[in-house]
Design a protein around this motif. Structure first.
Motif, PDB file in Angstrom:
ATOM      1  N   ASP A 176       7.229  -0.128  -0.134  1.00 50.22           N
ATOM      2  CA  ASP A 176       7.157   0.836   0.759  1.00 50.22           C
ATOM      3  C   ASP A 176       7.406  -0.206   2.001  1.00 50.22           C
ATOM      4  OD1 ASP A 176       5.887   2.297   2.976  1.00 50.22           O
ATOM      5  OD2 ASP A 176       3.949   2.383   2.242  1.00 50.22           O
ATOM      6  N   ILE A 177       8.404   0.804   2.767  1.00 45.69           N
ATOM      7  CA  ILE A 177       9.162   0.118   3.510  1.00 45.69           C
ATOM      8  C   ILE A 177       9.660   1.433   4.642  1.00 45.69           C
ATOM      9  CG2 ILE A 177      10.738  -1.965   2.780  1.00 45.69           C
ATOM     10  CD1 ILE A 177      13.040  -0.161   2.453  1.00 45.69           C
ATOM     11  N   SER A 178       8.571   2.168   4.321  1.00 45.51           N
ATOM     12  CA  SER A 178       8.743   3.679   5.616  1.00 45.51           C
ATOM     13  C   SER A 178       8.409   3.226   6.848  1.00 45.51           C
ATOM     14  CB  SER A 178       7.438   4.272   5.316  1.00 45.51           C
ATOM     15  OG  SER A 178       7.406   4.119   3.225  1.00 45.51           O
ATOM     16  N   CYS A 180      11.265   2.336   9.161  1.00 45.00           N
ATOM     17  CA  CYS A 180      12.373   1.249   9.065  1.00 45.00           C
ATOM     18  C   CYS A 180      13.039   1.220   9.848  1.00 45.00           C
ATOM     19  CB  CYS A 180      11.641   0.223   8.041  1.00 45.00           C
ATOM     20  SG  CYS A 180      10.891  -0.891   7.398  1.00 45.00           S
ATOM     21  N   LEU A 200       7.466   4.139  -4.810  1.00 40.82           N
ATOM     22  CA  LEU A 200       8.965   3.600  -4.424  1.00 40.82           C
ATOM     23  C   LEU A 200       8.694   4.612  -2.493  1.00 40.82           C
ATOM     24  CD1 LEU A 200      11.483   1.830  -3.116  1.00 40.82           C
ATOM     25  CD2 LEU A 200      12.779   3.580  -4.207  1.00 40.82           C
ATOM     26  N   TYR A 201       8.288   3.690  -1.443  1.00 41.30           N
ATOM     27  CA  TYR A 201       8.582   4.575  -0.873  1.00 41.30           C
ATOM     28  C   TYR A 201       9.564   4.192   0.923  1.00 41.30           C
ATOM     29  CZ  TYR A 201       3.837   5.576  -2.456  1.00 41.30           C
ATOM     30  OH  TYR A 201       3.224   6.233  -3.207  1.00 41.30           O
ATOM     31  N   MET A 202       9.903   4.879   1.498  1.00 43.97           N
ATOM     32  CA  MET A 202      11.201   4.428   1.634  1.00 43.97           C
ATOM     33  C   MET A 202      11.225   6.259   2.697  1.00 43.97           C
ATOM     34  SD  MET A 202      14.334   3.416  -1.318  1.00 43.97           S
ATOM     35  CE  MET A 202      14.956   2.506   0.204  1.00 43.97           C
ATOM     36  N   THR A 205      14.171   5.835   6.710  1.00 41.11           N
ATOM     37  CA  THR A 205      15.005   4.086   7.410  1.00 41.11           C
ATOM     38  C   THR A 205      16.325   5.333   7.649  1.00 41.11           C
ATOM     39  OG1 THR A 205      15.547   4.451   4.997  1.00 41.11           O
ATOM     40  CG2 THR A 205      13.400   3.664   5.248  1.00 41.11           C
ATOM     41  N   ILE A 207      19.066   3.604   5.669  1.00 35.20           N
ATOM     42  CA  ILE A 207      20.255   3.352   5.371  1.00 35.20           C
ATOM     43  C   ILE A 207      20.974   3.745   4.434  1.00 35.20           C
ATOM     44  CG2 ILE A 207      20.084   2.454   2.576  1.00 35.20           C
ATOM     45  CD1 ILE A 207      17.330   2.347   2.547  1.00 35.20           C
ATOM     46  N   TRP A 209      23.708   4.559   1.731  1.00 38.74           N
ATOM     47  CA  TRP A 209      23.438   4.463   0.420  1.00 38.74           C
ATOM     48  C   TRP A 209      25.304   5.057   0.048  1.00 38.74           C
ATOM     49  CZ3 TRP A 209      19.549   3.151  -1.683  1.00 38.74           C
ATOM     50  CH2 TRP A 209      17.934   3.457  -1.200  1.00 38.74           C
ATOM     51  N   LEU A 236      11.497   9.381  -0.555  1.00 37.86           N
ATOM     52  CA  LEU A 236      13.005   9.247  -0.040  1.00 37.86           C
ATOM     53  C   LEU A 236      13.334  10.232   0.772  1.00 37.86           C
ATOM     54  CD1 LEU A 236      15.350   7.884  -0.606  1.00 37.86           C
ATOM     55  CD2 LEU A 236      15.791   8.735  -2.737  1.00 37.86           C
TER      56      LEU A 236
END
Length: 290
Positions: A176-178, A180, A200-202, A205, A207, A209, A236
């Protein structure tokens, strides 16, 4: 945990601390925790909260539980207090859990603290200038649950070296990097190496991709999610549809919240986003020029 706590947070702690016997998957852990919550509510120790994904504990019960934990289980907890001196070395060596919530840290953090038995270390703070020394966690050999909120982590302390070293966490079940929001880079092949990952928690963010046909980009590609055979829950948000893999993986997901593009232009009256960790199936796509 707070008076109105997230069930998802309780599940993470129970898994991390090994509280649940003969439980091997996150789904099994969540089902067991839900059944235990029902029993505790029937006894009056817990009650329903303002939403289905939270539970509530009355202050008198919570204070009693904290008192027992502090005396019997060597828990150190300080809330909205002033920490002008860390506990002595003998106490630090006996603590199993440490919680520092919205405290005033009068002096800087020590280079490291010797806490060989600490399993849970949590800091909730709102001071953007508070920094952790590079080797702060070096003596926490038994650490299993780490929660840092409102802490300046740029770069991350080497004693919890991320993100490349995540490849070594072959048994990681929840990532979990929610929220960020400044996280931009995740190395390629890192996500695909987390073969035991179930959730998976995003969300929220930044990122960058890798698009499938980009050869030089060293960032992770969403196609790596196809290698996670145990993945059941996904939260996501991605910039546009070009980042989606050719072969989608929805058939294996039990719950998902996926946003393609930005939904800022919609008002709350038009459209309600699910809460974080809410168990739903939700897909939102914002097309350009629409």
């Amino acid at each position: 945990m707070g008076q109105d706590a997230l069930i998802a947070d309780l599940v993470k702690r129970c898994i991390g601390l090994g509280f649940l016997q003969d439980i091997y998957t996150v789904k099994e852990a969540r089902d067991r925790v839900q059944s235990l919550l029902v029993k505790l509510k029937q006894t009056g120790l817990l009650s329903d909260s303002y939403s289905n994904d939270h539970f509530s504990m009355q202050n008198i019960v919570r204070n009693a539980a904290l008192s027992i934990a502090s005396e019997d289980n060597h828990v150190f907890r300080l809330t909205k207090g002033k920490l002008d001196e860390w506990p002595n070395e003998e106490k630090l060596e006996n603590y199993t859990d440490m919680f520092l919530q919205y405290c005033d840290f009068i002096e800087e953090f020590p280079r490291s603290i010797r806490c060989p038995r600490v399993r849970v270390f949590q800091i909730d703070n709102n001071d953007p200038h508070l920094k952790l020394p590079d080797s702060f966690f070096q003596e926490m050999k038994e650490l299993r649950v780490l929660i840092l909120t409102g802490i300046h982590l740029s770069p991350l302390p080497s004693s919890i070296g991320l993100p490349v070293e995540l490849k070594n966490l072959s048994k990681l079940q929840i990532f979990d990097i929610s929220n960020c929001s400044k996280l931009v880079h995740i190395s390629s092949n890192l996500i695909s190496s987390l073969t035991r990952l179930e959730e998976l928690y995003m969300r929220n963010t930044s990122i960058q991709w890798k698009v499938n046909n980009e050869q030089e980009n060293q960032n992770a590609s969403l196609s790596e999610l196809g290698n996670l055979n145990e993945l059941t829950n996904l939260d996501l948000q991605i910039p546009n549809a070009a980042h989606l893999p050719k072969n989608l993986f929805f058939d294996r997901l039990q719950n998902y919240e996926i946003i393609v593009g930005s939904l800022d232009r919609y008002s709350k009256q038009e459209f309600k986003m699910p809460e974080n960790h809410e168990l739903v199936r939700f897909l939102a796509i914002q097309q350009k020029n629409v």
